[in-house]
Write a protein that holds these residues in place. Structure first.
Motif, PDB file in Angstrom:
ATOM      1  N   LEU A 169       0.833  -1.202   0.000  1.00 24.03           N
ATOM      2  CA  LEU A 169       0.000   0.000   0.000  1.00 24.03           C
ATOM      3  C   LEU A 169       0.870   1.257   0.000  1.00 24.03           C
ATOM      4  CD1 LEU A 169      -2.997  -0.769   2.408  1.00 24.03           C
ATOM      5  CD2 LEU A 169      -3.018  -0.549  -0.076  1.00 24.03           C
ATOM      6  N   TRP A 170       1.956   1.226   0.749  1.00 22.51           N
ATOM      7  CA  TRP A 170       2.867   2.366   0.753  1.00 22.51           C
ATOM      8  C   TRP A 170       3.478   2.558  -0.631  1.00 22.51           C
ATOM      9  CZ3 TRP A 170       5.136   6.095   4.002  1.00 22.51           C
ATOM     10  CH2 TRP A 170       4.526   6.219   5.261  1.00 22.51           C
ATOM     11  N   SER A 171       3.745   1.467  -1.330  1.00 24.29           N
ATOM     12  CA  SER A 171       4.306   1.573  -2.678  1.00 24.29           C
ATOM     13  C   SER A 171       3.356   2.312  -3.609  1.00 24.29           C
ATOM     14  CB  SER A 171       4.619   0.179  -3.235  1.00 24.29           C
ATOM     15  OG  SER A 171       5.576  -0.482  -2.437  1.00 24.29           O
ATOM     16  N   TRP A 172       2.068   1.972  -3.527  1.00 24.49           N
ATOM     17  CA  TRP A 172       1.076   2.662  -4.358  1.00 24.49           C
ATOM     18  C   TRP A 172       0.905   4.102  -3.907  1.00 24.49           C
ATOM     19  CZ3 TRP A 172      -0.045   1.009  -8.872  1.00 24.49           C
ATOM     20  CH2 TRP A 172      -0.097  -0.358  -9.153  1.00 24.49           C
ATOM     21  N   LEU A 173       0.946   4.331  -2.602  1.00 22.51           N
ATOM     22  CA  LEU A 173       0.842   5.693  -2.086  1.00 22.51           C
ATOM     23  C   LEU A 173       1.994   6.546  -2.600  1.00 22.51           C
ATOM     24  CD1 LEU A 173      -0.348   7.831  -0.133  1.00 22.51           C
ATOM     25  CD2 LEU A 173       1.064   6.832   1.664  1.00 22.51           C
ATOM     26  N   LEU A 174       3.202   5.997  -2.549  1.00 16.40           N
ATOM     27  CA  LEU A 174       4.367   6.734  -3.028  1.00 16.40           C
ATOM     28  C   LEU A 174       4.343   6.891  -4.538  1.00 16.40           C
ATOM     29  CD1 LEU A 174       7.108   5.185  -0.721  1.00 16.40           C
ATOM     30  CD2 LEU A 174       6.178   7.492  -0.608  1.00 16.40           C
ATOM     31  N   MET A 199      -4.596   4.998  -6.856  1.00 17.78           N
ATOM     32  CA  MET A 199      -5.170   4.690  -5.551  1.00 17.78           C
ATOM     33  C   MET A 199      -6.326   3.708  -5.681  1.00 17.78           C
ATOM     34  SD  MET A 199      -6.820   7.327  -2.726  1.00 17.78           S
ATOM     35  CE  MET A 199      -8.074   7.943  -3.852  1.00 17.78           C
ATOM     36  N   ILE A 200      -7.192   3.932  -6.679  1.00 20.07           N
ATOM     37  CA  ILE A 200      -8.407   3.127  -6.816  1.00 20.07           C
ATOM     38  C   ILE A 200      -8.096   1.744  -7.371  1.00 20.07           C
ATOM     39  CG2 ILE A 200     -10.610   2.951  -8.037  1.00 20.07           C
ATOM     40  CD1 ILE A 200     -10.738   6.032  -7.934  1.00 20.07           C
ATOM     41  N   TRP A 201      -7.391   1.692  -8.505  1.00 21.95           N
ATOM     42  CA  TRP A 201      -7.196   0.397  -9.166  1.00 21.95           C
ATOM     43  C   TRP A 201      -5.886  -0.281  -8.788  1.00 21.95           C
ATOM     44  CZ3 TRP A 201      -9.626   4.341 -12.173  1.00 21.95           C
ATOM     45  CH2 TRP A 201     -10.964   4.082 -12.441  1.00 21.95           C
ATOM     46  N   ALA A 220      -6.371  12.855   1.413  1.00 22.87           N
ATOM     47  CA  ALA A 220      -7.496  12.152   0.776  1.00 22.87           C
ATOM     48  C   ALA A 220      -7.310  10.643   0.880  1.00 22.87           C
ATOM     49  CB  ALA A 220      -7.616  12.577  -0.686  1.00 22.87           C
ATOM     50  N   TRP A 221      -6.099  10.169   0.595  1.00 23.25           N
ATOM     51  CA  TRP A 221      -5.782   8.732   0.681  1.00 23.25           C
ATOM     52  C   TRP A 221      -6.070   8.209   2.081  1.00 23.25           C
ATOM     53  CZ3 TRP A 221      -2.784   5.284  -2.683  1.00 23.25           C
ATOM     54  CH2 TRP A 221      -2.394   4.104  -2.066  1.00 23.25           C
ATOM     55  N   LEU A 222      -5.567   8.902   3.087  1.00 24.95           N
ATOM     56  CA  LEU A 222      -5.742   8.451   4.467  1.00 24.95           C
ATOM     57  C   LEU A 222      -7.220   8.403   4.861  1.00 24.95           C
ATOM     58  CD1 LEU A 222      -2.819  10.342   6.238  1.00 24.95           C
ATOM     59  CD2 LEU A 222      -3.043   7.860   5.972  1.00 24.95           C
TER      60      LEU A 222
END
Length: 355
Positions: free
Chosen positions: A72-77, A111-113, A226-228
């Motif tokens: 998840l952190w990878s996608w966030l970054l 974030m979504i997909w 927004a992500w959080l």
């Protein structure tokens, strides 16, 4: 001791990396063309490096590398990288609205997909679980892109955008404590530490030269918040009630809604610059920049805490009613003819921008 060491050292590393990046990049800011140059609109005294967003991003990246954070952190970054790069290019070359919007939507798509994070429901309201289905994807895009631009729009005086982000993080923690219990505190602490390090420099509370967020910073801050909010309020084991999310960013959202409504009413582009944000109105009323900042952040904190407590005690429906009432009251105040006339008159006299 080993169990709590990551929680203690992660935020320390994050803050130190943010400081270090600011120290290293500041001498090269002019060569990189990352300088906010004073002109007839911007009169902050001297050119200011716009590297705060890069510092916050590098702090998160550093912690992720040290602790080998999960997917998840990878996608966030990944999403943050898109916005940092586009924001950096926009600071240097003024890319324009369309390219920024495409980048924002692409980051939200990751974030979504990619991370599989989206709004799927509004929780239990009136004893009924509200599931949104496909409408949740639309809401995710609208809410995320809207919040990204909200933070970009409020970045008008020293400490404001970062201050709103810090208050949002504190509100998330309070909302968790009032409902499901404290969870995911490591990531919140790491992000909060990086933002706070920048905030100290931005507010000239350290010996370092003042720096600004730049578009790279304000866009990323909005995306991260927004992500959080979405990640923590959705899924099978949420730690934050979905209705509480709107109370975590109350004032930036209110301010953005009012500005957008005013521009639509006047037939102007939604992305055109003006001096009708809340901080402009307070400056027009005679507040100093520090006074306006203090007033806005105090009101934001009162709004957020009050709304979260009402949600926890009275439930979602009364919470939404209160939120709508507060928005109407806020709009009535800032749309008052005397308030608008005062801001316009002071702008004509001074022509001093705080953007």
């Amino acid at each position: 001791m080993d169990v709590i060491s990551p929680f203690l050292w992660g935020p320390i590393i994050s803050g130190l990396v943010a400081f270090l990046v600011i120290i290293v990049l500041t001498p090269f800011s002019e060569r990189l063309r990352l300088m906010d140059i004073p002109d007839e609109r911007k009169r902050h005294g001297e050119p200011v490096p716009m590297i705060g967003g890069i510092a916050i991003f590098m702090a998160l990246l550093g912690v992720a590398q040290v602790y080998s954070m999960d997917l998840l952190w990878s996608w966030l970054l990944a999403g943050s990288t898109v916005l940092v790069v586009v924001g950096f290019l926009d600071d240097v070359f003024d890319l324009g609205v369309r390219i920024r919007l495409v980048a924002q939507m692409f980051a939200c798509g990751l974030m979504i997909w990619g991370a599989q994070i989206s709004v799927t429901g509004l929780g239990v309201m009136g004893g009924v679980s509200i599931d949104l289905g496909i409408a949740g994807l639309v809401l995710t895009f609208v809410a995320s892109v809207g919040l990204i631009n909200a933070f970009n729009m409020v970045d008008g005086i020293d400490g404001l955008a970062a201050g709103h982000a810090l208050i949002a993080l504190v509100s998330i923690v309070l909302g968790q404590w009032l409902t499901f219990g404290l969870q995911h505190q490591f990531g919140l602490a790491v992000l909060g530490s990086a933002i706070f390090a920048f905030w100290l420099v931005n507010m000239s509370l350290t010996p370092l030269r003042k720096v600004f967020l730049g578009d790279a910073g304000s866009l990323v801050l909005g995306f991260l918040i927004a992500w959080l909010l979405i990640a923590l309020s959705q899924g099978s084991s949420p730690s934050l009630h979905p209705v509480m999310t709107i109370w975590c960013v109350t004032l930036p959202v209110f301010d953005t809604i009012v500005v957008v409504a005013r521009r639509l009413r006047r037939g102007r582009s939604l992305f055109s610059a003006d001096r009708q944000h809340l901080h402009h109105l307070l400056l027009a009323a005679g507040f100093s920049k520090r006074g306006a900042l203090s007033m806005i952040l105090i009101v934001a904190l009162v709004f957020n805490v009050s709304g979260l407590i009402v949600t926890a005690i009275l439930g979602s429906i009364w919470s939404l009613v209160l939120w709508a009432f507060c928005l109407i009251a806020f709009m009535a105040i800032v749309f008052h003819p005397q308030v608008e006339a005062g801001a316009s008159g002071r702008h004509r006299q001074s022509r001093i921008s705080v953007d």
